[in-house]
Design an enzyme around this catalytic site. Sequence first.
Site, PDB file in Angstrom:
ATOM      1  N   GLU A  60       0.831  -1.209   0.000  1.00  0.00           N
ATOM      2  CA  GLU A  60       0.000   0.000   0.000  1.00  0.00           C
ATOM      3  C   GLU A  60       0.867   1.262   0.000  1.00  0.00           C
ATOM      4  O   GLU A  60       0.529   2.250  -0.641  1.00  0.00           O
ATOM      5  CB  GLU A  60      -0.963  -0.001   1.189  1.00  0.00           C
ATOM      6  CG  GLU A  60      -2.083  -1.044   1.064  1.00  0.00           C
ATOM      7  CD  GLU A  60      -1.629  -2.459   1.385  1.00  0.00           C
ATOM      8  OE1 GLU A  60      -0.543  -2.616   1.988  1.00  0.00           O
ATOM      9  OE2 GLU A  60      -2.357  -3.403   1.036  1.00  0.00           O
ATOM     10  N   HIS A 129     -11.403  -6.274   7.911  1.00  0.00           N
ATOM     11  CA  HIS A 129     -12.110  -6.016   6.643  1.00  0.00           C
ATOM     12  C   HIS A 129     -13.405  -5.254   6.906  1.00  0.00           C
ATOM     13  O   HIS A 129     -14.342  -5.323   6.118  1.00  0.00           O
ATOM     14  CB  HIS A 129     -12.435  -7.330   5.919  1.00  0.00           C
ATOM     15  CG  HIS A 129     -11.251  -8.180   5.646  1.00  0.00           C
ATOM     16  ND1 HIS A 129     -10.660  -8.964   6.605  1.00  0.00           N
ATOM     17  CD2 HIS A 129     -10.523  -8.360   4.516  1.00  0.00           C
ATOM     18  CE1 HIS A 129      -9.628  -9.599   6.080  1.00  0.00           C
ATOM     19  NE2 HIS A 129      -9.514  -9.245   4.825  1.00  0.00           N
TER      20      HIS A 129
END
Lengths: 337, 412
Positions: A60, A129
């Site tokens: 990321e 998540h």
Amino acid sequence: MTQMSMVEAIRDALDVMMTRDKRVIVYGEDVGYFGGVFRCTQGLQQKHGRERCFDAPISESGIVGTAIGMAAYGLRPCVEIQFADYMYPAYDQITQEAARIRYRSGGDFTCPLVIRMPTGGGIFGGETHSQSPEALFTHVSGLKTVLPSNPYDVKGLLIAAIEDPDPVIFMEPKRLYHGPFDGHHEREVVSWKDHPLAEVPEGHYTIPLGKAAIRREGSDLTVLCYGTMVHVALAAAREQGIDAEIIDLRSLLPLDLETIEASVQKTGRCVIAHEATLTSGFGAELAARVQEACFFHLEAPVRRVAGWDVPYPHAQEWFYFPGPERVGRAFLETMEV
Amino acid sequence: MQDERKTRITIPEPEVRPGDEPDFSDVNIPEAGAVSLPPLDVEPRLLRNHAFSIIRILRRDGEAVGPWAKMLSDEELLFGLKHMMTLRLLDARMVAAQRQGKTSFYVPQLGEEAVTIAFQRALRDGDMNFPTYRNAGLLIAQDYPLETMMNQIFSNEKDPLGGRQMPVLYSAKDHGFFTVSGNLGTQFVQSVGWAMAAAIDGSDKIAAGWIGDGSTAEGDFHSAMVFASTYKPPVVLNIVNNQWAISTFQGIAKGESGTFAARALGFGMAALRVDGNDFLAVHAVARWAVERARKGLGPTVIEHVTYRVGGHSTSDNPEAYRPKAESDAWPLGDPIERLKLHLIGRNLWSEERHAQAHAEIRDTVVAAQKAAEKNGTLHSGPSPRRRSIFDGLYEETPIHLERQRQAAEKWL
């Protein structure tokens, strides 16, 4: 007009912008050939070529770091972080780099960049998540943070974000990707089909960042919410018979202070609802703004409904999620005073 | 029980500490001219020796030898010498200015002048550096105005960054110099992204990333290496190994074996290790890597082996952690002295001309400083407007910030 889900509207916005503007580049984990784990970029590589839509390594900080370099060059990268929960390795690049490049360089360099990320729970994603880290972005000077609640908005806001000259965090409530979820997890899943806000115009249009939408006009109390909680608040108002004025903030920063203040000054009561944890959440900022501007109009304390201050649990997801019953209870308590 | 212990962690330590005799016997210095010049389209895996040895051109006696030599004209060599002298004099004046309270902080590049100045001369207009705070030579090598640099250092009324940034964190887009971050390593991966953009855009521009030996330990170093090796954009990734990360010797970032350049081999990228105090060698290696990038042959990682003679910054005291005279013992010598010796040996320069140039450059630097000080210094004279801190965070100021600006008026 075409009926679209949020996923389809996001894909359409990306397609419209990639077609209009050669500078728009889309990449992220699984984004290229496969089209993203939520399918938001499906078909874009095929249509626009591998140099404009491609897979990124699972890095990321690398995705955002390279996107900052691309933006500094003059392209308009729109990158995907697979889940908002995965953004932390990129947090340094987002907060200390993207957010500050214009300011620290005295305008010598700018960073027109969009970072898309699915946010929120409701899919049994557990602690990694399901998070809603929007307050970690709104606290950072130099970022814009957008969080749409429906297909019409998501397309217009995403196009506006891509055209924006500054970095935009674009958070997509993943539980809304395929339908207007109102928190009633026990009921059958509803799709976007036939929802008025799933009527999406073809081609290019924008919704300005920083303009809230009043989803329901009312006189009893004002509800400040965004994303999934807009649909939960609408259900709660209906179920409790409360004449709530429900404001979908759409953009948290810039924030539509004028719409918020006008509404609370009218109703005299305010409930704030978000899925993120309560303490130091964006609701705290909203509550402070409301009391600063509307103190003498308030009939009752400003009340917050939010996720509990624990990591998002897996099996206990629906006890954690601030559903229509908890929101409705807050409405009633606010009306009792 | 202690004797039976089989596992323990290693805490790397430098050979010597304050009070000890400087010792660089473990630094293996190959003969000048010993390392071959590979073709531009070389397979990276064949560069193992280039990643472990050191590419050198200047011999101890000043003669330029070997396959990497003769890439620079006489004019370029004289330009390089004078600009290294300029950077050194700028450093000396600015360190003194910090001691005089004219600024808060300064980062000198003493001993490392060849790295950036020789490298920059291999770039073209339109290319972009992503520098660290110790790369001012990239600007000096382009005759960037000294007064403008000092305006930034003094955070005065004419500071192009409006007083927002700490000293030396310059930004100069029109000189291919990306806004310097006070964080470490973030720019390395950004340089890869800029190079990807240049290639996607179909331009022939290239990017140069910069990082120090200590910061290669950051995750962004790894991210940059992964993205560079995956997408092969036109980028040159420079690791300046000046041996010290503040008080921490390079063995803490690297461990006790291998080289920083060798890290590129695992990524399948071209790797060169160069004598960072040899102006000719740095330039030759830079030319090779820049041309390779511009031809679309892929990224190159360069380790510049040098020595940080000064403190990390004006806030640092190296005598607290390394022998006082260690820099005198550094086996790769001083970059200015070495180039001077080379030029004198070729009858292009003399001690007299050197002394004269030194005086002229000093006068230029002093004149620039006087002009800059007229625009103010950190604590006296004209300074950036206080209310300007609310400007230019976004292209358009959002309502919450506009209200804050209005509320702050009473404090002005």
